[in-house]
Motif scaffolding. Structure first.
Motif, PDB file in Angstrom:
ATOM      1  N   HIS A 144     -88.502   0.983  20.073  1.00 39.61           N
ATOM      2  CA  HIS A 144     -89.575   1.698  19.092  1.00 39.61           C
ATOM      3  C   HIS A 144     -90.897   2.147  19.888  1.00 39.61           C
ATOM      4  O   HIS A 144     -91.513   3.201  19.234  1.00 39.61           O
ATOM      5  CB  HIS A 144     -90.150   0.553  18.175  1.00 39.61           C
ATOM      6  CG  HIS A 144     -88.875   0.257  16.997  1.00 39.61           C
ATOM      7  ND1 HIS A 144     -88.930  -0.754  15.947  1.00 39.61           N
ATOM      8  CD2 HIS A 144     -87.934   1.247  16.687  1.00 39.61           C
ATOM      9  CE1 HIS A 144     -88.167  -0.493  14.986  1.00 39.61           C
ATOM     10  NE2 HIS A 144     -87.205   0.567  15.235  1.00 39.61           N
ATOM     11  N   LYS A 175     -89.859   9.052   8.866  1.00 35.17           N
ATOM     12  CA  LYS A 175     -89.305  10.518   9.573  1.00 35.17           C
ATOM     13  C   LYS A 175     -88.086  10.912   8.512  1.00 35.17           C
ATOM     14  O   LYS A 175     -87.416  10.020   8.035  1.00 35.17           O
ATOM     15  CB  LYS A 175     -88.980  10.123  10.747  1.00 35.17           C
ATOM     16  CG  LYS A 175     -89.907   9.722  11.892  1.00 35.17           C
ATOM     17  CD  LYS A 175     -91.211  10.320  11.852  1.00 35.17           C
ATOM     18  CE  LYS A 175     -91.103  11.968  12.307  1.00 35.17           C
ATOM     19  NZ  LYS A 175     -92.345  12.721  12.474  1.00 35.17           N
ATOM     20  N   TYR A 181     -89.641 -10.241  11.700  1.00 37.00           N
ATOM     21  CA  TYR A 181     -89.925  -8.766  11.055  1.00 37.00           C
ATOM     22  C   TYR A 181     -91.221  -8.689  10.234  1.00 37.00           C
ATOM     23  O   TYR A 181     -91.574  -9.589   9.400  1.00 37.00           O
ATOM     24  CB  TYR A 181     -88.757  -8.204  10.125  1.00 37.00           C
ATOM     25  CG  TYR A 181     -89.005  -7.051   9.520  1.00 37.00           C
ATOM     26  CD1 TYR A 181     -88.523  -5.980   9.855  1.00 37.00           C
ATOM     27  CD2 TYR A 181     -89.574  -7.254   8.088  1.00 37.00           C
ATOM     28  CE1 TYR A 181     -88.811  -4.759   9.331  1.00 37.00           C
ATOM     29  CE2 TYR A 181     -89.851  -5.947   7.390  1.00 37.00           C
ATOM     30  CZ  TYR A 181     -89.541  -4.680   7.941  1.00 37.00           C
ATOM     31  OH  TYR A 181     -89.791  -3.546   7.353  1.00 37.00           O
TER      32      TYR A 181
HETATM   33  C1  HEM Z   1     -81.665   2.863  19.051  1.00 32.50           C
HETATM   34  C2  HEM Z   1     -82.209   1.978  18.254  1.00 32.50           C
HETATM   35  C3  HEM Z   1     -83.164   2.186  17.236  1.00 32.50           C
HETATM   36  C4  HEM Z   1     -83.809   3.556  17.304  1.00 32.50           C
HETATM   37  C5  HEM Z   1     -83.636   4.744  17.816  1.00 32.50           C
HETATM   38  C6  HEM Z   1     -85.071   3.234  16.101  1.00 32.50           C
HETATM   39  C7  HEM Z   1     -85.776   4.191  15.618  1.00 32.50           C
HETATM   40  C8  HEM Z   1     -86.305   4.136  14.327  1.00 32.50           C
HETATM   41  C9  HEM Z   1     -86.862   5.120  13.576  1.00 32.50           C
HETATM   42  C10 HEM Z   1     -86.927   6.680  14.004  1.00 32.50           C
HETATM   43  C11 HEM Z   1     -87.422   4.785  12.453  1.00 32.50           C
HETATM   44  C12 HEM Z   1     -88.336   5.511  11.494  1.00 32.50           C
HETATM   45  C13 HEM Z   1     -89.768   5.614  11.570  1.00 32.50           C
HETATM   46  C14 HEM Z   1     -90.407   6.427  10.407  1.00 32.50           C
HETATM   47  O1  HEM Z   1     -89.598   6.742   9.870  1.00 32.50           O
HETATM   48  O2  HEM Z   1     -91.731   6.598  10.470  1.00 32.50           O
HETATM   49  C15 HEM Z   1     -87.326   3.100  12.577  1.00 32.50           C
HETATM   50  C16 HEM Z   1     -87.882   2.363  11.583  1.00 32.50           C
HETATM   51  C17 HEM Z   1     -87.248   1.114  11.534  1.00 32.50           C
HETATM   52  N1  HEM Z   1     -86.479   0.489  12.092  1.00 32.50           N
HETATM   53 FE1  HEM Z   1     -85.645   1.282  13.984  1.00 32.50          FE
HETATM   54  N2  HEM Z   1     -84.730   2.174  15.683  1.00 32.50           N
HETATM   55  C18 HEM Z   1     -83.823   1.495  16.302  1.00 32.50           C
HETATM   56  C19 HEM Z   1     -83.367  -0.006  16.260  1.00 32.50           C
HETATM   57  C20 HEM Z   1     -83.729  -0.776  15.130  1.00 32.50           C
HETATM   58  C21 HEM Z   1     -83.262  -2.146  15.032  1.00 32.50           C
HETATM   59  C22 HEM Z   1     -82.191  -2.779  15.857  1.00 32.50           C
HETATM   60  C23 HEM Z   1     -83.877  -2.901  14.182  1.00 32.50           C
HETATM   61  C24 HEM Z   1     -83.828  -4.016  13.448  1.00 32.50           C
HETATM   62  C25 HEM Z   1     -83.490  -5.304  13.990  1.00 32.50           C
HETATM   63  C26 HEM Z   1     -84.910  -1.772  13.746  1.00 32.50           C
HETATM   64  C27 HEM Z   1     -85.478  -2.036  12.390  1.00 32.50           C
HETATM   65  C28 HEM Z   1     -86.374  -0.855  12.039  1.00 32.50           C
HETATM   66  C29 HEM Z   1     -86.709  -0.614  10.621  1.00 32.50           C
HETATM   67  C30 HEM Z   1     -86.648  -2.060   9.503  1.00 32.50           C
HETATM   68  C31 HEM Z   1     -87.386   0.248  10.303  1.00 32.50           C
HETATM   69  C32 HEM Z   1     -88.214   0.744   8.835  1.00 32.50           C
HETATM   70  C33 HEM Z   1     -89.654   1.080   8.962  1.00 32.50           C
HETATM   71  C34 HEM Z   1     -90.312  -0.394   8.743  1.00 32.50           C
HETATM   72  O3  HEM Z   1     -89.580  -1.395   8.347  1.00 32.50           O
HETATM   73  O4  HEM Z   1     -91.543  -0.461   8.583  1.00 32.50           O
HETATM   74  N3  HEM Z   1     -84.909  -0.692  14.527  1.00 32.50           N
HETATM   75  N4  HEM Z   1     -86.738   2.936  13.701  1.00 32.50           N
END
Ligand code: HEM
Length: 145
Positions: free
Chosen positions: A104, A2, A133
């Motif tokens: 998520h 995104k 992860y």
């Molecule tokens: C309020 C908290 C959070 C929100 C709103 C959120 C939201 C999102 C969004 C919108 C994306 C992008 C998805 C895309 O571009 O298609 C994403 C990706 C990701 N999120 Fe979260 N996230 C949150 C918390 C976390 C936390 C705490 C972690 C790790 C402990 C995390 C790890 C990741 C990772 C590593 C990705 C990259 C995509 C991948 O690795 O495949 N997120 N998240």
């Protein structure tokens, strides 16, 4: 991935190396999107990899470390933008556990094309927590940040 991730990535990079360097790097990278990201768009995740390699060369900081720093930056941004998710959790470990089961999941509902990792809490005690992860995008450094 995104657009919000990309717009925030460039904001993070500007803080790190300044606006002019960011513009030069974008030009040198010759990205499919041209680097003109909007928060509502969707872009290939490989563009972050390309940009990170270029910023790594520029700063001498390892790519993994840059992505970890970006993760930390993004955490602060999300805390401001999506404060509810943080307020809902009594402790930090509760918040981390909620990512997989709740946060998520909500993101996926809102953006059906979002590409999210699996972040499961395997073990937890008062002082330690173990997260697993999994993602084909291998952005574990982002999760670490
Ligand atoms: C309020 C908290 C959070 C929100 C709103 C959120 C939201 C999102 C969004 C919108 C994306 C992008 C998805 C895309 O571009 O298609 C994403 C990706 C990701 N999120 Fe979260 N996230 C949150 C918390 C976390 C936390 C705490 C972690 C790790 C402990 C995390 C790890 C990741 C990772 C590593 C990705 C990259 C995509 C991948 O690795 O495949 N997120 N998240």
């Amino acid at each position: 991935m995104k657009g919000i991730v990309f717009t925030e990535y460039l904001a993070f990079a500007e803080q790190l190396v300044g606006e002019d360097v960011v513009e030069d790097v974008i030009e040198d990278c010759d990205l499919p999107s041209g680097g003109a990201y909007t928060s509502v768009g969707t872009y290939d995740h490989s563009e972050i990899v390309t940009l990170t390699k270029a910023f790594s060369q520029h700063t001498g900081t390892e790519p993994e470390e840059l992505v970890r720093m970006f993760g930390s930056y993004l955490g602060e941004v999300f805390q401001k933008k999506f404060g509810r998710f943080f307020d809902d959790a009594p402790t930090f470990f509760d918040f981390l556990a909620n990512v997989h089961t709740h946060i998520h999941v909500e993101v996926q509902k809102l953006y059906p094309d979002a590409e999210l990792p699996s972040i499961e809490m395997l073990e937890r005690s008062e002082f330690d927590a173990q997260l697993r992860y999994r993602s084909p995008r291998k952005m574990d450094s982002l999760a670490l940040g």
